[in-house]
Design a protein around this motif. Sequence first.
Motif, PDB file in Angstrom:
ATOM      1  N   GLU A 438      15.318   6.267   2.395  1.00 34.56           N
ATOM      2  CA  GLU A 438      15.485   4.662   2.924  1.00 34.56           C
ATOM      3  C   GLU A 438      16.158   4.830   4.530  1.00 34.56           C
ATOM      4  OE1 GLU A 438      13.621   1.005   2.212  1.00 34.56           O
ATOM      5  OE2 GLU A 438      13.597   2.990   1.143  1.00 34.56           O
ATOM      6  N   THR A 439      17.512   5.681   3.759  1.00 31.32           N
ATOM      7  CA  THR A 439      18.611   5.589   5.216  1.00 31.32           C
ATOM      8  C   THR A 439      18.240   6.538   6.418  1.00 31.32           C
ATOM      9  OG1 THR A 439      20.694   5.559   3.462  1.00 31.32           O
ATOM     10  CG2 THR A 439      21.153   6.441   5.615  1.00 31.32           C
ATOM     11  N   ILE A 440      17.599   7.761   5.877  1.00 31.08           N
ATOM     12  CA  ILE A 440      16.942   8.203   7.352  1.00 31.08           C
ATOM     13  C   ILE A 440      16.081   7.442   7.971  1.00 31.08           C
ATOM     14  CG2 ILE A 440      15.293  10.249   8.008  1.00 31.08           C
ATOM     15  CD1 ILE A 440      17.217  12.000   5.631  1.00 31.08           C
ATOM     16  N   SER A 441      15.480   6.700   7.176  1.00 33.51           N
ATOM     17  CA  SER A 441      14.563   5.924   6.995  1.00 33.51           C
ATOM     18  C   SER A 441      14.789   5.124   8.392  1.00 33.51           C
ATOM     19  CB  SER A 441      13.026   4.909   7.176  1.00 33.51           C
ATOM     20  OG  SER A 441      12.075   3.782   7.354  1.00 33.51           O
ATOM     21  N   ALA A 442      15.875   3.903   8.298  1.00 29.35           N
ATOM     22  CA  ALA A 442      16.825   2.693   8.905  1.00 29.35           C
ATOM     23  C   ALA A 442      17.348   3.265  10.732  1.00 29.35           C
ATOM     24  CB  ALA A 442      17.463   2.531   8.540  1.00 29.35           C
ATOM     25  N   PHE A 443      17.740   4.528   9.794  1.00 33.01           N
ATOM     26  CA  PHE A 443      19.376   5.022  11.522  1.00 33.01           C
ATOM     27  C   PHE A 443      17.317   5.289  12.095  1.00 33.01           C
ATOM     28  CE2 PHE A 443      19.261   9.417  13.904  1.00 33.01           C
ATOM     29  CZ  PHE A 443      20.662   9.149  14.012  1.00 33.01           C
ATOM     30  N   ALA A 444      15.723   6.000  11.666  1.00 35.12           N
ATOM     31  CA  ALA A 444      15.745   7.040  12.467  1.00 35.12           C
ATOM     32  C   ALA A 444      14.593   5.864  13.240  1.00 35.12           C
ATOM     33  CB  ALA A 444      14.227   7.972  12.154  1.00 35.12           C
ATOM     34  N   THR A 445      15.022   3.823  12.782  1.00 38.43           N
ATOM     35  CA  THR A 445      14.274   3.356  12.794  1.00 38.43           C
ATOM     36  C   THR A 445      12.511   3.730  13.035  1.00 38.43           C
ATOM     37  OG1 THR A 445      13.589   4.050  15.997  1.00 38.43           O
ATOM     38  CG2 THR A 445      16.025   2.188  15.401  1.00 38.43           C
ATOM     39  N   VAL A 446      12.457   3.873  11.783  1.00 41.29           N
ATOM     40  CA  VAL A 446      11.231   4.608  11.609  1.00 41.29           C
ATOM     41  C   VAL A 446      10.626   3.081  10.729  1.00 41.29           C
ATOM     42  CG1 VAL A 446       9.555   5.894   9.932  1.00 41.29           C
ATOM     43  CG2 VAL A 446      11.401   6.236  10.860  1.00 41.29           C
ATOM     44  N   GLY A 447      11.061   2.674   9.580  1.00 39.59           N
ATOM     45  CA  GLY A 447      10.275   1.661   8.719  1.00 39.59           C
ATOM     46  C   GLY A 447       9.377   2.091   7.901  1.00 39.59           C
ATOM     47  N   LEU A 448       8.828   3.558   7.406  1.00 39.23           N
ATOM     48  CA  LEU A 448       8.474   3.780   6.202  1.00 39.23           C
ATOM     49  C   LEU A 448       9.234   2.988   4.813  1.00 39.23           C
ATOM     50  CD1 LEU A 448       6.863   7.089   6.659  1.00 39.23           C
ATOM     51  CD2 LEU A 448       5.793   4.468   6.467  1.00 39.23           C
ATOM     52  N   SER A 449       8.889   3.036   3.815  1.00 39.87           N
ATOM     53  CA  SER A 449       9.840   2.544   2.435  1.00 39.87           C
ATOM     54  C   SER A 449       9.440   2.693   1.210  1.00 39.87           C
ATOM     55  CB  SER A 449      10.880   0.508   2.929  1.00 39.87           C
ATOM     56  OG  SER A 449      11.237   0.650   1.756  1.00 39.87           O
ATOM     57  N   THR A 450       9.877   3.277   0.130  1.00 39.91           N
ATOM     58  CA  THR A 450       9.289   3.214  -0.589  1.00 39.91           C
ATOM     59  C   THR A 450       9.744   1.632  -1.429  1.00 39.91           C
ATOM     60  OG1 THR A 450      12.214   3.951  -1.921  1.00 39.91           O
ATOM     61  CG2 THR A 450      10.649   5.304  -0.951  1.00 39.91           C
ATOM     62  N   GLY A 451      10.379   0.701  -0.942  1.00 40.38           N
ATOM     63  CA  GLY A 451       9.491  -0.398  -1.425  1.00 40.38           C
ATOM     64  C   GLY A 451      10.840  -0.715  -2.141  1.00 40.38           C
ATOM     65  N   ILE A 452      12.756  -0.768  -1.886  1.00 36.07           N
ATOM     66  CA  ILE A 452      13.764  -0.979  -2.218  1.00 36.07           C
ATOM     67  C   ILE A 452      13.937  -2.064  -1.549  1.00 36.07           C
ATOM     68  CG2 ILE A 452      13.629   0.954  -4.329  1.00 36.07           C
ATOM     69  CD1 ILE A 452      15.924   2.003  -2.240  1.00 36.07           C
ATOM     70  N   THR A 453      14.432  -2.199  -0.334  1.00 33.97           N
ATOM     71  CA  THR A 453      14.491  -2.583   0.380  1.00 33.97           C
ATOM     72  C   THR A 453      14.868  -4.457   0.027  1.00 33.97           C
ATOM     73  OG1 THR A 453      13.636  -1.885   2.031  1.00 33.97           O
ATOM     74  CG2 THR A 453      15.173  -3.327   3.405  1.00 33.97           C
ATOM     75  N   ALA A 454      13.730  -4.625  -0.583  1.00 36.76           N
ATOM     76  CA  ALA A 454      13.548  -6.580  -0.410  1.00 36.76           C
ATOM     77  C   ALA A 454      15.447  -6.193  -1.856  1.00 36.76           C
ATOM     78  CB  ALA A 454      13.043  -6.568  -1.147  1.00 36.76           C
ATOM     79  N   THR A 455      15.469  -5.117  -2.804  1.00 31.40           N
ATOM     80  CA  THR A 455      15.757  -5.545  -3.504  1.00 31.40           C
ATOM     81  C   THR A 455      17.372  -4.924  -3.449  1.00 31.40           C
ATOM     82  OG1 THR A 455      15.205  -2.636  -5.458  1.00 31.40           O
ATOM     83  CG2 THR A 455      13.765  -4.550  -4.938  1.00 31.40           C
ATOM     84  N   LEU A 456      17.535  -4.782  -2.797  1.00 31.94           N
ATOM     85  CA  LEU A 456      18.971  -4.340  -2.483  1.00 31.94           C
ATOM     86  C   LEU A 456      20.227  -5.320  -2.448  1.00 31.94           C
ATOM     87  CD1 LEU A 456      18.996  -1.408   0.717  1.00 31.94           C
ATOM     88  CD2 LEU A 456      18.973  -0.447  -1.956  1.00 31.94           C
ATOM     89  N   PRO A 457      21.450  -4.796  -3.034  1.00 32.48           N
ATOM     90  CA  PRO A 457      22.245  -5.673  -2.798  1.00 32.48           C
ATOM     91  C   PRO A 457      22.807  -6.011  -1.664  1.00 32.48           C
ATOM     92  CG  PRO A 457      23.333  -4.059  -4.061  1.00 32.48           C
ATOM     93  CD  PRO A 457      21.936  -3.305  -4.183  1.00 32.48           C
ATOM     94  N   PRO A 458      23.288  -7.432  -1.192  1.00 34.34           N
ATOM     95  CA  PRO A 458      23.710  -8.323   0.297  1.00 34.34           C
ATOM     96  C   PRO A 458      24.799  -6.430   1.224  1.00 34.34           C
ATOM     97  CG  PRO A 458      23.564  -9.648  -1.649  1.00 34.34           C
ATOM     98  CD  PRO A 458      23.708  -8.941  -2.306  1.00 34.34           C
ATOM     99  N   LEU A 459      25.767  -6.092   0.252  1.00 29.05           N
ATOM    100  CA  LEU A 459      26.013  -4.973   0.819  1.00 29.05           C
ATOM    101  C   LEU A 459      25.560  -3.915   0.875  1.00 29.05           C
ATOM    102  CD1 LEU A 459      29.151  -4.309   1.813  1.00 29.05           C
ATOM    103  CD2 LEU A 459      29.744  -3.991  -0.396  1.00 29.05           C
ATOM    104  N   ALA A 460      24.525  -3.080   0.534  1.00 28.91           N
ATOM    105  CA  ALA A 460      23.866  -2.648   1.143  1.00 28.91           C
ATOM    106  C   ALA A 460      22.926  -2.792   2.795  1.00 28.91           C
ATOM    107  CB  ALA A 460      22.956  -2.149  -0.258  1.00 28.91           C
TER     108      ALA A 460
END
Length: 501
Positions: A438-460
């Motif tokens: 998830e971290t590399i996907s965000a840094f590389a502006t890819v957008g692939l996700s394992t599905g956890i993005t919506a469940t992350l706490p606000p600070l994350a």
Amino acid sequence: MSIRRKHSASSERSSHSDDFAATPLVQYADESLATHSASTRPLAHEKETTRMDKFRAWFVSQARYSPARLALGIFALIIAVITGLLCLPFASVSTRSASFVDILFTAVSAVCVTGLTTVDTATHWTVFGQVVIAMGIMIGGLGVMTLASILGFAVSRHLGLTQRMLAAQETKSDGLGQITGLLKAVIATSLVGELLLFLVFLPRFLTMGEGVLHSLWEALFMAISVFNNAGFVILVGGLAPHVSDWWMLAPIALGTFTGAIGFPVIQDLAHRWRTPQKWALHTKLTLSVYVSLIFIGAVLFALTEWTNPETLGALPVPSRILNALLSGVNTRSSGLSAVDVGVMRPQTHFVQDILMMIGGGSASTAGGVKVTTFAILVLAVIAEARGDQDIETFGRRIAPSVVRLAVAVSLLGLAMVAVSVVILLSLTNYSLDTILFETISAFATVGLSTGITATLPPLAKYVLIALMFAGRTGSMTVAAALALRERSRVIRMPEERPIIG
């Protein structure tokens, strides 16, 4: 200490460059402002013109002394505008708007052409909200330095030397005199690419029986998202229902490739497509490495997922090949996948981590450290292994300063990813494999996700927001800052070789 003399560079520079070197940039700005101020104006417009002169002077000063700060400021301003528009009540379907962190996350993901989402784009946002997201994608796809140059062009009606330097950092063009034409080519290429994709997608969407207007909008949004490697989809259910649809997935792969190779490469190909031997070194490096990584990524994805019943294993052979090819492309930046990423095997995630970190071409809509950066590092290793004094490829020698810049950009990216992984592991209970992906996907502006993005706490989520912003602007602005700080020194320290390895 040893002393070396400065040598005249007049034989290596054009007359335009000599004038530029001999005259401070501030003097150009002062002369431009003096000429502009001396012109006759109606009295009613004097106050407005004075403000314009002050803004132009401020812009030239910032472009000269703080290009990275100017670029980041413009980019942050665009994100703020998109966030404000998405906060409007009629931007979301529900009468109760999403939380601020989710709105900001969507705005940053759109402008940074990432595609990670915390709310469903198809069902949460109204058509107005989707239009705002599409606008953010188009603006973000042009590039932050290019936007700075366009702003300067709009203010002064021409591109001054400082604005040309800014654009040169984003478009990686060596000739200052070519920047105006290159900026026009950037905009024209984006519009033409999106139009062609729209014409390809439209017949397919019309066959879905959802109405002409709805099909027009979905085809247009998909074209914008694909060419800009944004990864947003407004199809209900995403691309999963189209896992065997060649008409849908093949244009996505082709559009992603076109948007990710970079505007300088597209312009070079357009001008010299009949004479590959005259292509610029950047074009040759980008195409050879990018195509090679597509093939390697597709083969490795097929090998690791061919028998996985939750991904490729349940599909017919032609569909397996189609999705393997798409995987070789979508890990570069688009993040559009018809196969559920969350159920892929760990070895597949690791391969995708590497491909996402490399990213696409420089001055493109793709992210990552860029394929040319990766190519320079590989060539440096090969040259060292062979004992070669110089790093050479395609009949050209790579300057040591380019190698240093490639090392700096790569290490900066790895450092940002490493720090973010540690923070996210501390804030969540997910495994290292999932967090790293998830971290590399965000840094590389890819957008692939394992599905956890919506469940992350606000600070994350805020951590990922910062990472998307840094990933889109970080390496670019650092490269610009390092390039502008390059200087020649008369006194050099004695050379000594520390032990390596």
